[in-house]
Motif scaffolding. Structure first.
Motif, PDB file in Angstrom:
ATOM      1  N   ALA A 189     -30.344  92.741 -90.782  1.00 12.47           N
ATOM      2  CA  ALA A 189     -28.931  92.407 -90.542  1.00 12.47           C
ATOM      3  C   ALA A 189     -28.159  92.562 -91.854  1.00 12.47           C
ATOM      4  O   ALA A 189     -27.037  93.089 -91.872  1.00 12.47           O
ATOM      5  CB  ALA A 189     -28.814  90.970 -90.020  1.00 12.47           C
ATOM      6  N   PHE A 190     -28.789  92.133 -92.940  1.00 15.88           N
ATOM      7  CA  PHE A 190     -28.111  92.210 -94.238  1.00 15.88           C
ATOM      8  C   PHE A 190     -27.821  93.648 -94.649  1.00 15.88           C
ATOM      9  O   PHE A 190     -26.772  93.937 -95.246  1.00 15.88           O
ATOM     10  CB  PHE A 190     -28.940  91.512 -95.327  1.00 15.88           C
ATOM     11  CG  PHE A 190     -28.217  91.461 -96.639  1.00 15.88           C
ATOM     12  CD1 PHE A 190     -27.320  90.441 -96.903  1.00 15.88           C
ATOM     13  CD2 PHE A 190     -28.384  92.459 -97.580  1.00 15.88           C
ATOM     14  CE1 PHE A 190     -26.600  90.419 -98.082  1.00 15.88           C
ATOM     15  CE2 PHE A 190     -27.674  92.454 -98.762  1.00 15.88           C
ATOM     16  CZ  PHE A 190     -26.783  91.426 -99.014  1.00 15.88           C
ATOM     17  N   ALA A 191     -28.750  94.557 -94.347  1.00 20.06           N
ATOM     18  CA  ALA A 191     -28.553  95.966 -94.719  1.00 20.06           C
ATOM     19  C   ALA A 191     -27.273  96.513 -94.079  1.00 20.06           C
ATOM     20  O   ALA A 191     -26.544  97.294 -94.701  1.00 20.06           O
ATOM     21  CB  ALA A 191     -29.767  96.790 -94.294  1.00 20.06           C
ATOM     22  N   LEU A 192     -26.993  96.075 -92.842  1.00 20.32           N
ATOM     23  CA  LEU A 192     -25.767  96.516 -92.157  1.00 20.32           C
ATOM     24  C   LEU A 192     -24.531  95.884 -92.799  1.00 20.32           C
ATOM     25  O   LEU A 192     -23.502  96.542 -92.979  1.00 20.32           O
ATOM     26  CB  LEU A 192     -25.836  96.164 -90.671  1.00 20.32           C
ATOM     27  CG  LEU A 192     -26.994  96.815 -89.901  1.00 20.32           C
ATOM     28  CD1 LEU A 192     -27.033  96.298 -88.457  1.00 20.32           C
ATOM     29  CD2 LEU A 192     -26.863  98.332 -89.908  1.00 20.32           C
ATOM     30  N   LEU A 193     -24.645  94.606 -93.168  1.00 21.20           N
ATOM     31  CA  LEU A 193     -23.539  93.939 -93.870  1.00 21.20           C
ATOM     32  C   LEU A 193     -23.248  94.644 -95.192  1.00 21.20           C
ATOM     33  O   LEU A 193     -22.088  94.878 -95.553  1.00 21.20           O
ATOM     34  CB  LEU A 193     -23.900  92.471 -94.135  1.00 21.20           C
ATOM     35  CG  LEU A 193     -22.993  91.738 -95.131  1.00 21.20           C
ATOM     36  CD1 LEU A 193     -21.592  91.536 -94.552  1.00 21.20           C
ATOM     37  CD2 LEU A 193     -23.583  90.391 -95.540  1.00 21.20           C
ATOM     38  N   LYS A 194     -24.315  95.007 -95.872  1.00 28.35           N
ATOM     39  CA  LYS A 194     -24.162  95.650 -97.180  1.00 28.35           C
ATOM     40  C   LYS A 194     -23.413  96.975 -97.069  1.00 28.35           C
ATOM     41  O   LYS A 194     -22.529  97.277 -97.876  1.00 28.35           O
ATOM     42  CB  LYS A 194     -25.558  95.872 -97.782  1.00 28.35           C
ATOM     43  CG  LYS A 194     -25.568  96.220 -99.236  1.00 28.35           C
ATOM     44  CD  LYS A 194     -26.998  96.258 -99.737  1.00 28.35           C
ATOM     45  CE  LYS A 194     -27.086  97.015-101.036  1.00 28.35           C
ATOM     46  NZ  LYS A 194     -28.484  97.096-101.497  1.00 28.35           N
ATOM     47  N   GLU A 195     -23.766  97.749 -96.051  1.00 29.95           N
ATOM     48  CA  GLU A 195     -23.054  99.010 -95.796  1.00 29.95           C
ATOM     49  C   GLU A 195     -21.573  98.746 -95.572  1.00 29.95           C
ATOM     50  O   GLU A 195     -20.717  99.460 -96.082  1.00 29.95           O
ATOM     51  CB  GLU A 195     -23.573  99.647 -94.497  1.00 29.95           C
ATOM     52  CG  GLU A 195     -24.593 100.723 -94.664  1.00 29.95           C
ATOM     53  CD  GLU A 195     -25.079 101.191 -93.291  1.00 29.95           C
ATOM     54  OE1 GLU A 195     -24.236 101.468 -92.409  1.00 29.95           O
ATOM     55  OE2 GLU A 195     -26.306 101.243 -93.104  1.00 29.95           O
ATOM     56  N   TYR A 196     -21.297  97.701 -94.786  1.00 33.55           N
ATOM     57  CA  TYR A 196     -19.903  97.361 -94.484  1.00 33.55           C
ATOM     58  C   TYR A 196     -19.171  96.913 -95.747  1.00 33.55           C
ATOM     59  O   TYR A 196     -18.035  97.342 -95.998  1.00 33.55           O
ATOM     60  CB  TYR A 196     -19.868  96.254 -93.418  1.00 33.55           C
ATOM     61  CG  TYR A 196     -18.477  95.740 -93.160  1.00 33.55           C
ATOM     62  CD1 TYR A 196     -17.553  96.503 -92.440  1.00 33.55           C
ATOM     63  CD2 TYR A 196     -18.075  94.504 -93.640  1.00 33.55           C
ATOM     64  CE1 TYR A 196     -16.276  96.041 -92.215  1.00 33.55           C
ATOM     65  CE2 TYR A 196     -16.797  94.029 -93.420  1.00 33.55           C
ATOM     66  CZ  TYR A 196     -15.894  94.803 -92.711  1.00 33.55           C
ATOM     67  OH  TYR A 196     -14.627  94.351 -92.494  1.00 33.55           O
ATOM     68  N   LEU A 197     -19.819  96.079 -96.557  1.00 31.37           N
ATOM     69  CA  LEU A 197     -19.172  95.570 -97.776  1.00 31.37           C
ATOM     70  C   LEU A 197     -18.852  96.690 -98.755  1.00 31.37           C
ATOM     71  O   LEU A 197     -17.893  96.608 -99.512  1.00 31.37           O
ATOM     72  CB  LEU A 197     -20.063  94.525 -98.470  1.00 31.37           C
ATOM     73  CG  LEU A 197     -20.163  93.166 -97.787  1.00 31.37           C
ATOM     74  CD1 LEU A 197     -21.102  92.257 -98.564  1.00 31.37           C
ATOM     75  CD2 LEU A 197     -18.790  92.514 -97.623  1.00 31.37           C
ATOM     76  N   ALA A 198     -19.669  97.748 -98.725  1.00 31.41           N
ATOM     77  CA  ALA A 198     -19.435  98.874 -99.626  1.00 31.41           C
ATOM     78  C   ALA A 198     -18.105  99.555 -99.325  1.00 31.41           C
ATOM     79  O   ALA A 198     -17.514 100.190-100.196  1.00 31.41           O
ATOM     80  CB  ALA A 198     -20.587  99.871 -99.510  1.00 31.41           C
ATOM     81  N   THR A 199     -17.639  99.412 -98.077  1.00 28.26           N
ATOM     82  CA  THR A 199     -16.380 100.053 -97.701  1.00 28.26           C
ATOM     83  C   THR A 199     -15.224  99.059 -97.658  1.00 28.26           C
ATOM     84  O   THR A 199     -14.075  99.435 -97.487  1.00 28.26           O
ATOM     85  CB  THR A 199     -16.477 100.685 -96.289  1.00 28.26           C
ATOM     86  OG1 THR A 199     -16.755  99.652 -95.355  1.00 28.26           O
ATOM     87  CG2 THR A 199     -17.559 101.730 -96.235  1.00 28.26           C
TER      88      THR A 199
END
Ligand code: ITT
Length: 197
Positions: free
Chosen positions: A184-194
Motif C-alpha cells: 500500500a505504501f509503494a502506491l502512496l509513494k508514487e502518488y506523493l512523488a507527483t
C-alpha cells in the motif's frame, strides 16, 4: 514537507517511519499532538476506517496526515477478524489474546485450509479534508504455533510461503518489501512523488 502519521500502534509506527525515511522531510507522530483524540473506527472497510483516522488527524493538526487500517482476513472464517482484528478477543485485548483466539478458532482446521491475507489501507488526507487511499495485500498461512520475535500483532502466526518463515521471523526491511503495508505504501509513494501541497 511534514507528514503526520496518525496511529496509536507502535508496531505500525515503526514500519511506517522506516518506509517514510527519505520520502518526506519530517515525520510527525501523534506523540507530538497529545490533544488529538482517537477517531471512531466504525467503518465497514479498511479504506473507510483509514480515511476516518487520517481525516480526523489532518483536520485537528493542520498537517497532511496518513493513517493505516489493516487486519487479518482468514479464508475459513469468512474473512474474520477483518476490520475487527485489533479487538478479535475483545475491546482492549492485546496481541497475545488475539493470537490465542485465532488459534482456538482454527484448532480443528487442517493446514491446507488455513489460508489468510493481511490487508492494509493507507489514507492520505489534507487538512481541508481531501483524501486518497492506497491498498495492499499479502497472502499466507496461519500456523498452529507462533515463531519469531519481530513485527507485531499476528506476525508470529503468519507464514509467508515464499520465504518459509513467519512475518515475525523476517527482518523489518524484508517485511516492508513484501507486506500488505509495504505494498500500500509503494502506491502512496508514487502518488506523493507527483503531489505538490
Ligand atoms: P491505529 O488504529 O491507532 O493505527 P490499531 O492497532 O487499532 O492502531 P487497526 O485498527 O488497523 O490498528 O488494527 C489492525 C490490527 O491488525 C492490529 O492490531 C494487528 O493485530 C493486525 N495487524 C495489522 N497489520 C499487521 C501486521 O503487519 N502484522 C501483524 N498484525 C497486523
Amino acid at each position: 514537507k511534514e507528514l503526520l502519521v496518525a496511529t496509536g500502534n507502535r508496531g505500525k509506527l515503526k514500519e511506517l517511519e522506516e518506509l517514510l525515511s527519505g520520502v518526506v522531510e519530517r515525520v510527525r507522530s501523534l506523540a507530538d499532538f497529545p490533544e488529538i483524540g482517537a477517531a471512531v473506527e466504525d467503518g465497514a472497510t479498511f479504506e473507510a476506517n483509514a480515511i476516518k483516522k487520517a481525516r480526523h488527524a489532518a483536520q485537528a493538526s493542520g498537517l497532511p496526515a496518513i493513517a493505516d487500517d489493516s487486519g487479518l482476513v482468514v479464508d475459513v472464517l469468512d474473512g474474520r477478524p477483518g476490520v475487527f482484528s485489533a479487538r478479535f478477543a475483545g475491546e482492549g485485548a492485546g496481541d497475545g489474546a488475539n493470537n490465542a483466539r485465532l488459534l482456538t478458532e482454527l484448532a480443528a482446521v487442517q493446514k491446507e485450509q488455513r489460508g489468510a491475507a493481511f490487508c492494509c489501507a493507507i489514507a492520505f488526507c489534507l487538512p481541508g479534508g481531501e483524501c486518497r487511499t492506497f491498498s495492499g495485500e499479502v497472502r499466507g498461512t496461519i500456523l498452529s504455533t507462533p515463531a519469531g520475535e519481530g513485527g507485531f500483532g499476528y506476525d508470529p502466526l503468519f507464514l509467508v510461503p515464499e520465504y518459509g518463515k513467519t512475518m515475525a521471523e523476517l527482518p523489518l526491511t524484508v517485511k516492508n518489501r513484501i507486506s500488505h503495508r509495504g505494498r500500500a505504501f509503494a502506491l502512496l509513494k508514487e502518488y506523493l512523488a507527483t503531489y505538490r501541497g
